[in-house]
Design a protein around this motif. Sequence first.
Motif, PDB file in Angstrom:
ATOM      1  N   ARG A  13      27.693 -63.727 -30.625  1.00 19.44           N
ATOM      2  CA  ARG A  13      28.073 -64.335 -31.904  1.00 19.44           C
ATOM      3  C   ARG A  13      29.413 -63.770 -32.319  1.00 19.44           C
ATOM      4  O   ARG A  13      29.567 -62.560 -32.559  1.00 19.44           O
ATOM      5  CB  ARG A  13      27.029 -64.049 -32.990  1.00 19.44           C
ATOM      6  CG  ARG A  13      27.376 -64.711 -34.338  1.00 19.44           C
ATOM      7  CD  ARG A  13      27.409 -66.222 -34.220  1.00 19.44           C
ATOM      8  NE  ARG A  13      27.574 -66.887 -35.497  1.00 19.44           N
ATOM      9  CZ  ARG A  13      28.711 -67.485 -35.889  1.00 19.44           C
ATOM     10  NH1 ARG A  13      29.787 -67.465 -35.094  1.00 19.44           N
ATOM     11  NH2 ARG A  13      28.756 -68.101 -37.055  1.00 19.44           N
ATOM     12  N   THR A  14      30.408 -64.656 -32.377  1.00 19.08           N
ATOM     13  CA  THR A  14      31.766 -64.284 -32.749  1.00 19.08           C
ATOM     14  C   THR A  14      32.152 -65.012 -34.024  1.00 19.08           C
ATOM     15  O   THR A  14      31.882 -66.216 -34.164  1.00 19.08           O
ATOM     16  CB  THR A  14      32.754 -64.642 -31.623  1.00 19.08           C
ATOM     17  OG1 THR A  14      32.385 -63.928 -30.434  1.00 19.08           O
ATOM     18  CG2 THR A  14      34.178 -64.256 -32.008  1.00 19.08           C
ATOM     19  N   SER A  17      38.643 -66.494 -35.044  1.00 17.84           N
ATOM     20  CA  SER A  17      39.252 -66.864 -33.762  1.00 17.84           C
ATOM     21  C   SER A  17      40.564 -66.124 -33.566  1.00 17.84           C
ATOM     22  O   SER A  17      41.113 -65.533 -34.502  1.00 17.84           O
ATOM     23  CB  SER A  17      39.498 -68.377 -33.704  1.00 17.84           C
ATOM     24  OG  SER A  17      40.366 -68.781 -34.760  1.00 17.84           O
ATOM     25  N   ALA A  21      39.420 -62.574 -34.475  1.00 15.97           N
ATOM     26  CA  ALA A  21      38.029 -62.751 -34.068  1.00 15.97           C
ATOM     27  C   ALA A  21      37.275 -61.416 -34.082  1.00 15.97           C
ATOM     28  O   ALA A  21      37.799 -60.382 -33.653  1.00 15.97           O
ATOM     29  CB  ALA A  21      37.967 -63.375 -32.681  1.00 15.97           C
ATOM     30  N   THR A  23      33.458 -59.961 -32.868  1.00 18.00           N
ATOM     31  CA  THR A  23      32.207 -60.263 -32.169  1.00 18.00           C
ATOM     32  C   THR A  23      31.111 -59.354 -32.704  1.00 18.00           C
ATOM     33  O   THR A  23      31.174 -58.134 -32.553  1.00 18.00           O
ATOM     34  CB  THR A  23      32.367 -60.085 -30.649  1.00 18.00           C
ATOM     35  OG1 THR A  23      33.383 -60.991 -30.188  1.00 18.00           O
ATOM     36  CG2 THR A  23      31.067 -60.397 -29.926  1.00 18.00           C
ATOM     37  N   CYS A  54      20.395 -65.211 -36.226  1.00 20.92           N
ATOM     38  CA  CYS A  54      20.430 -66.059 -35.031  1.00 20.92           C
ATOM     39  C   CYS A  54      19.013 -66.318 -34.516  1.00 20.92           C
ATOM     40  O   CYS A  54      18.672 -67.439 -34.121  1.00 20.92           O
ATOM     41  CB  CYS A  54      21.274 -65.416 -33.934  1.00 20.92           C
ATOM     42  SG  CYS A  54      23.063 -65.459 -34.239  1.00 20.92           S
ATOM     43  N   ARG A  60      23.891 -70.010 -35.901  1.00 21.71           N
ATOM     44  CA  ARG A  60      23.935 -70.422 -34.500  1.00 21.71           C
ATOM     45  C   ARG A  60      24.794 -69.447 -33.700  1.00 21.71           C
ATOM     46  O   ARG A  60      25.908 -69.122 -34.111  1.00 21.71           O
ATOM     47  CB  ARG A  60      24.514 -71.825 -34.366  1.00 21.71           C
ATOM     48  CG  ARG A  60      23.614 -72.929 -34.898  1.00 21.71           C
ATOM     49  CD  ARG A  60      24.210 -74.284 -34.605  1.00 21.71           C
ATOM     50  NE  ARG A  60      23.433 -75.362 -35.194  1.00 21.71           N
ATOM     51  CZ  ARG A  60      22.446 -75.999 -34.565  1.00 21.71           C
ATOM     52  NH1 ARG A  60      22.123 -75.630 -33.329  1.00 21.71           N
ATOM     53  NH2 ARG A  60      21.799 -76.985 -35.160  1.00 21.71           N
ATOM     54  N   THR A  62      27.367 -68.142 -30.840  1.00 23.17           N
ATOM     55  CA  THR A  62      28.534 -68.741 -30.197  1.00 23.17           C
ATOM     56  C   THR A  62      28.184 -69.190 -28.782  1.00 23.17           C
ATOM     57  O   THR A  62      28.634 -70.242 -28.312  1.00 23.17           O
ATOM     58  CB  THR A  62      29.688 -67.723 -30.169  1.00 23.17           C
ATOM     59  OG1 THR A  62      29.928 -67.267 -31.509  1.00 23.17           O
ATOM     60  CG2 THR A  62      30.955 -68.331 -29.601  1.00 23.17           C
ATOM     61  N   SER A  63      27.367 -68.399 -28.098  1.00 27.95           N
ATOM     62  CA  SER A  63      26.856 -68.782 -26.785  1.00 27.95           C
ATOM     63  C   SER A  63      25.546 -68.046 -26.549  1.00 27.95           C
ATOM     64  O   SER A  63      25.191 -67.118 -27.275  1.00 27.95           O
ATOM     65  CB  SER A  63      27.861 -68.447 -25.678  1.00 27.95           C
ATOM     66  OG  SER A  63      28.089 -67.044 -25.607  1.00 27.95           O
ATOM     67  N   THR A  74      19.214 -73.430 -30.006  1.00 27.93           N
ATOM     68  CA  THR A  74      20.663 -73.638 -30.060  1.00 27.93           C
ATOM     69  C   THR A  74      21.073 -75.083 -29.849  1.00 27.93           C
ATOM     70  O   THR A  74      22.192 -75.465 -30.190  1.00 27.93           O
ATOM     71  CB  THR A  74      21.370 -72.754 -29.012  1.00 27.93           C
ATOM     72  OG1 THR A  74      20.924 -73.142 -27.703  1.00 27.93           O
ATOM     73  CG2 THR A  74      21.080 -71.293 -29.239  1.00 27.93           C
TER      74      THR A  74
END
Length: 245
Positions: A13-14, A17, A21, A23, A54, A60, A62-63, A74
């Motif tokens: 989760r970041t 940008s 940014a 993380t 999360c 949500r 980030t990946s 997700t």
Amino acid sequence: MTRDAMRLHRVVRTFGSGDAAVTALHDLSLSFAPGTFTAVMGPSGSGKSTLLQCAAGLDRPTSGSVLLGDTELTTLSENRLTRLRRDRIGFVFQAYNLLPTLTAEQNVALPLRLAGRRPARSEVRDVLARVGLVDRARHRPGELSGGQQQRVAIARALITRPDVLFGDEPTGALDSATGRTVLRMLRGLADDERQTIVMVTHDPVAASHADRVVFLADGRLAGALDAPSAEAVAAEMTRMAATPC
């Protein structure tokens, strides 16, 4: 093989940008077995709250992957994610967030009413009985102690029979004796009713009620303790504080 109640796999989760940014979670993987009580600990800024948000579908990643049973959170639309949180996830905050004009039973029934259901009075009374407050059903929050208000908030979270109950410092606003009462109740929910519980806390005594403590540092898993004692948890937190970043 028993399916995990919840599993996070390589979650990142970041926020922001480019050069700005930050993380909050780095490639984090964790699983929570059904009917277990897990405490999440770590220094301020370690990612505890982000992990909870999360996992509970409030944010949500980030990946990475977040699975509630067999459901991948997700990839859900906002509407489906809202329904999932309403039906399958319970969340208890440090602030009780009870509506002051409603009685305890009306506060507990609120999630079902918001979902378009008219709960049976026996259903509401049953969940209040689980937290030891059926005799306070018609009292408003202002007529209840802090510990009783938190137990009403837990009953409200349990009314939908959630797969996982999340707690964000649920005893943080309580005195130590009242907090232990609430923690013993959570312990009983895991032991007697197979409720899966994930709780963020800063308190080693609170963490000692859990089956397992997982430690975060700088958004990464930094260790875990099974069957923790308050002394072992405190020693680990002291060690982490003394370890250079």
